[in-house]
Design a protein around this motif. Structure first.
Motif, PDB file in Angstrom:
ATOM      1  N   UNK A   1       0.863  -1.120   0.055  1.00  0.00           N
ATOM      2  CA  UNK A   1       0.093   0.143  -0.010  1.00  0.00           C
ATOM      3  C   UNK A   1       0.813   1.130   0.061  1.00  0.00           C
ATOM      4  N   UNK A   2       0.730   2.079  -0.977  1.00  0.00           N
ATOM      5  CA  UNK A   2       1.668   3.234  -1.110  1.00  0.00           C
ATOM      6  C   UNK A   2       0.690   4.486  -1.673  1.00  0.00           C
ATOM      7  N   UNK A   3       0.907   5.592  -1.239  1.00  0.00           N
ATOM      8  CA  UNK A   3       0.234   7.090  -1.383  1.00  0.00           C
ATOM      9  C   UNK A   3       1.308   7.821  -2.273  1.00  0.00           C
ATOM     10  N   UNK A   4       0.908   8.221  -3.158  1.00  0.00           N
ATOM     11  CA  UNK A   4       1.965   9.231  -3.832  1.00  0.00           C
ATOM     12  C   UNK A   4       1.249   9.967  -4.889  1.00  0.00           C
ATOM     13  N   UNK A   5       1.628  11.414  -5.293  1.00  0.00           N
ATOM     14  CA  UNK A   5       1.023  12.162  -6.352  1.00  0.00           C
ATOM     15  C   UNK A   5       0.831  11.177  -7.797  1.00  0.00           C
ATOM     16  N   UNK A   6      -0.215  11.833  -8.358  1.00  0.00           N
ATOM     17  CA  UNK A   6      -0.420  10.888  -9.684  1.00  0.00           C
ATOM     18  C   UNK A   6       0.739  10.833 -10.672  1.00  0.00           C
ATOM     19  N   UNK A   7       1.336  11.925 -10.705  1.00  0.00           N
ATOM     20  CA  UNK A   7       2.426  12.155 -11.653  1.00  0.00           C
ATOM     21  C   UNK A   7       3.566  11.324 -11.465  1.00  0.00           C
ATOM     22  N   UNK A   8       3.747  10.955 -10.219  1.00  0.00           N
ATOM     23  CA  UNK A   8       4.797   9.766  -9.812  1.00  0.00           C
ATOM     24  C   UNK A   8       4.518   8.394 -10.230  1.00  0.00           C
ATOM     25  N   UNK A   9       3.169   8.108 -10.605  1.00  0.00           N
ATOM     26  CA  UNK A   9       2.699   6.834 -10.814  1.00  0.00           C
ATOM     27  C   UNK A   9       3.611   5.939 -11.702  1.00  0.00           C
ATOM     28  N   UNK A  10       3.767   6.366 -13.064  1.00  0.00           N
ATOM     29  CA  UNK A  10       4.152   5.749 -14.164  1.00  0.00           C
ATOM     30  C   UNK A  10       5.793   5.325 -13.485  1.00  0.00           C
ATOM     31  N   UNK A  11       6.614   6.296 -13.070  1.00  0.00           N
ATOM     32  CA  UNK A  11       7.607   5.782 -12.402  1.00  0.00           C
ATOM     33  C   UNK A  11       7.921   4.752 -11.435  1.00  0.00           C
ATOM     34  N   UNK A  12       6.805   4.777 -10.746  1.00  0.00           N
ATOM     35  CA  UNK A  12       6.667   4.063  -9.351  1.00  0.00           C
ATOM     36  C   UNK A  12       6.444   2.515 -10.006  1.00  0.00           C
ATOM     37  N   UNK A  13       5.585   2.420 -10.918  1.00  0.00           N
ATOM     38  CA  UNK A  13       5.435   1.082 -11.504  1.00  0.00           C
ATOM     39  C   UNK A  13       6.669   0.639 -12.286  1.00  0.00           C
ATOM     40  N   UNK A  14       7.527   1.556 -12.870  1.00  0.00           N
ATOM     41  CA  UNK A  14       8.556   1.171 -13.896  1.00  0.00           C
ATOM     42  C   UNK A  14       9.841   0.632 -12.905  1.00  0.00           C
ATOM     43  N   UNK A  15       9.494   1.247 -11.980  1.00  0.00           N
ATOM     44  CA  UNK A  15      11.101   0.959 -10.664  1.00  0.00           C
ATOM     45  C   UNK A  15      10.876  -0.472 -10.180  1.00  0.00           C
ATOM     46  N   UNK A  16       9.822  -1.269 -10.310  1.00  0.00           N
ATOM     47  CA  UNK A  16       9.766  -2.683  -9.769  1.00  0.00           C
ATOM     48  C   UNK A  16       8.697  -3.398 -10.626  1.00  0.00           C
ATOM     49  N   UNK A  17       8.935  -4.565 -11.380  1.00  0.00           N
ATOM     50  CA  UNK A  17       8.165  -5.248 -12.027  1.00  0.00           C
ATOM     51  C   UNK A  17       7.010  -5.922 -11.169  1.00  0.00           C
ATOM     52  N   UNK A  18       7.422  -6.184 -10.055  1.00  0.00           N
ATOM     53  CA  UNK A  18       6.447  -7.001  -8.986  1.00  0.00           C
ATOM     54  C   UNK A  18       5.466  -5.974  -8.576  1.00  0.00           C
ATOM     55  N   UNK A  19       5.494  -4.726  -8.682  1.00  0.00           N
ATOM     56  CA  UNK A  19       4.378  -3.618  -8.404  1.00  0.00           C
ATOM     57  C   UNK A  19       3.473  -3.752  -9.712  1.00  0.00           C
ATOM     58  N   UNK A  20       3.439  -4.458 -10.680  1.00  0.00           N
ATOM     59  CA  UNK A  20       2.552  -4.456 -11.829  1.00  0.00           C
ATOM     60  C   UNK A  20       1.939  -5.739 -11.814  1.00  0.00           C
ATOM     61  N   UNK A  21       2.163  -6.638 -10.728  1.00  0.00           N
ATOM     62  CA  UNK A  21       1.545  -7.859 -10.582  1.00  0.00           C
ATOM     63  C   UNK A  21       0.462  -7.869  -9.370  1.00  0.00           C
ATOM     64  N   UNK A  22      -0.581  -8.701  -9.555  1.00  0.00           N
ATOM     65  CA  UNK A  22      -1.683  -8.915  -8.673  1.00  0.00           C
ATOM     66  C   UNK A  22      -2.841  -8.218  -8.741  1.00  0.00           C
ATOM     67  N   UNK A  23      -3.635  -7.818  -7.589  1.00  0.00           N
ATOM     68  CA  UNK A  23      -5.044  -7.452  -7.839  1.00  0.00           C
ATOM     69  C   UNK A  23      -4.883  -5.856  -7.407  1.00  0.00           C
ATOM     70  N   UNK A  24      -5.658  -5.121  -7.697  1.00  0.00           N
ATOM     71  CA  UNK A  24      -5.441  -3.707  -7.523  1.00  0.00           C
ATOM     72  C   UNK A  24      -6.711  -3.122  -7.045  1.00  0.00           C
TER      73      UNK A  24
END
Length: 319
Positions: free
Chosen positions: A221-244
């Motif tokens: 669970x992480x909270x951040x400004x929407x502008x930072x979301x693309x970089x947040x997902x790109x930083x770790x492939x695991x963050x793109x897996x699972x149910x959201x």
């Protein structure tokens, strides 16, 4: 302790905790199932499942596994989004004979984002009772951890899954962003990056809470400004897996100060203020970036005042 002994102990504990309540016959029990962690299943739900004559469910394979974990074996009736209307007849036939029937979706509370609403409506229309057994909900779980503050009023908006693509999806997302209260979305892993990109473009300063794999071993669970979301997902492939579950925090109320704008929003505003009147530049920047208009105006005004002061200083020095 063997698996069978553990199941027996669980059923005994459930009976001790919830056995004193009434479980009327000819009733549909709408049961909230775990959203990931089996330990979140209530003792009352376990006891009710031990009493029912049959279990209607979204996916018989998923529910069969849950029943095995509990040490139960019940007749299963498939009731999902493609057959809910017709499958309800099977449930009604059992209720007419005075049986108890439970309904479970694959995870969470039925009839919210999952099937179950049509079945509950049909059962009520036939004169039978519908009894809810509350439990896990990804919506409420996500909101409880998001820490949403500053909304225009109490409450939240639940948008569920957005349309898969096209203008319909974009319109639904913009409608969600326009809500004055926090909004909860669900998203599939193969579309989560596209959602992140669109949120960054539409509302870069909006706080967003990303809830991944809620209640499971690798919950995040992480909270951040929407502008930072693309970089947040790109930083770790695991963050793109699972149910959201995604919580869009409420927009800043008009008139409140908003801390610094993201760099890309400032760049857009600078380009526009070079060639356009201030108010026109601010209006266009707000439309392009989704940033709060008052924050854009304050920033543009601060730049203009700083430029004027610099010019005045140069003229004073020349004198």
């Amino acid at each position: 302790m063997s698996a069978s002994s553990a199941s027996l102990s669980l059923l005994q504990a459930a009976a001790a905790a919830a056995g004193g309540q009434q479980y009327p016959a000819a009733t549909l029990y709408v049961v909230a199932s775990p959203i990931g962690n089996l330990a979140d299943f209530s003792l009352r739900a376990v006891h009710a499942l031990s009493l029912v004559d049959a279990v209607a469910c979204e996916d018989t394979r998923v529910t069969a596994g849950l029943l095995r974990h509990l040490g139960l074996d019940k007749p299963l009736i498939a009731v999902h989004e493609h057959n809910e209307q017709s499958a309800a007849e099977k449930v009604l036939a059992r209720l007419a004979q005075g049986e108890r029937v439970a309904y479970l979706s694959d995870a969470g509370t039925p009839a919210v984002s999952d099937p179950g609403a049509v079945l509950a409506h049909q059962v009520r229309a036939a004169g039978h009772r519908v009894l809810p057994l509350p439990g896990a909900s990804a919506v409420v779980t996500a909101l409880s951890a998001a820490g949403c503050v500053g909304a225009a009023g109490p409450g939240f908006h639940f948008a569920g899954f957005l349309p898969a693509k096209g203008q319909e999806r974009d319109s639904a997302l913009q409608a969600a962003l326009a809500q004055p209260c926090p909004t909860v979305l669900f998203e599939a892993p193969h579309r989560i990056e596209a959602l992140a990109d669109r949120l960054a473009a539409l509302a870069p300063t909006r706080p967003v809470t990303i809830c991944r794999e809620l209640t499971k071993q690798f919950e995040q669970i992480d909270t951040l400004p929407a502008a930072q979301l693309p970089a947040w997902f790109s930083a770790d492939a695991q963050r793109r897996k699972g149910e959201f579950a995604v919580v869009l925090h409420a927009p800043e109320p008009v008139g409140e100060e908003t801390p610094g704008l993201p760099p890309e929003v400032e760049r857009t505003l600078r380009v526009l203020t070079r060639d356009l009147p201030l108010k026109q530049a601010v209006a266009l920047a707000a439309e392009l970036t989704g940033a709060p208009r008052n924050a854009l105006y304050e920033q543009a005004l601060a730049w203009r005042q700083a430029a004027q002061e610099a010019v005045a200083g140069d003229e004073a020095a020349a004198d």
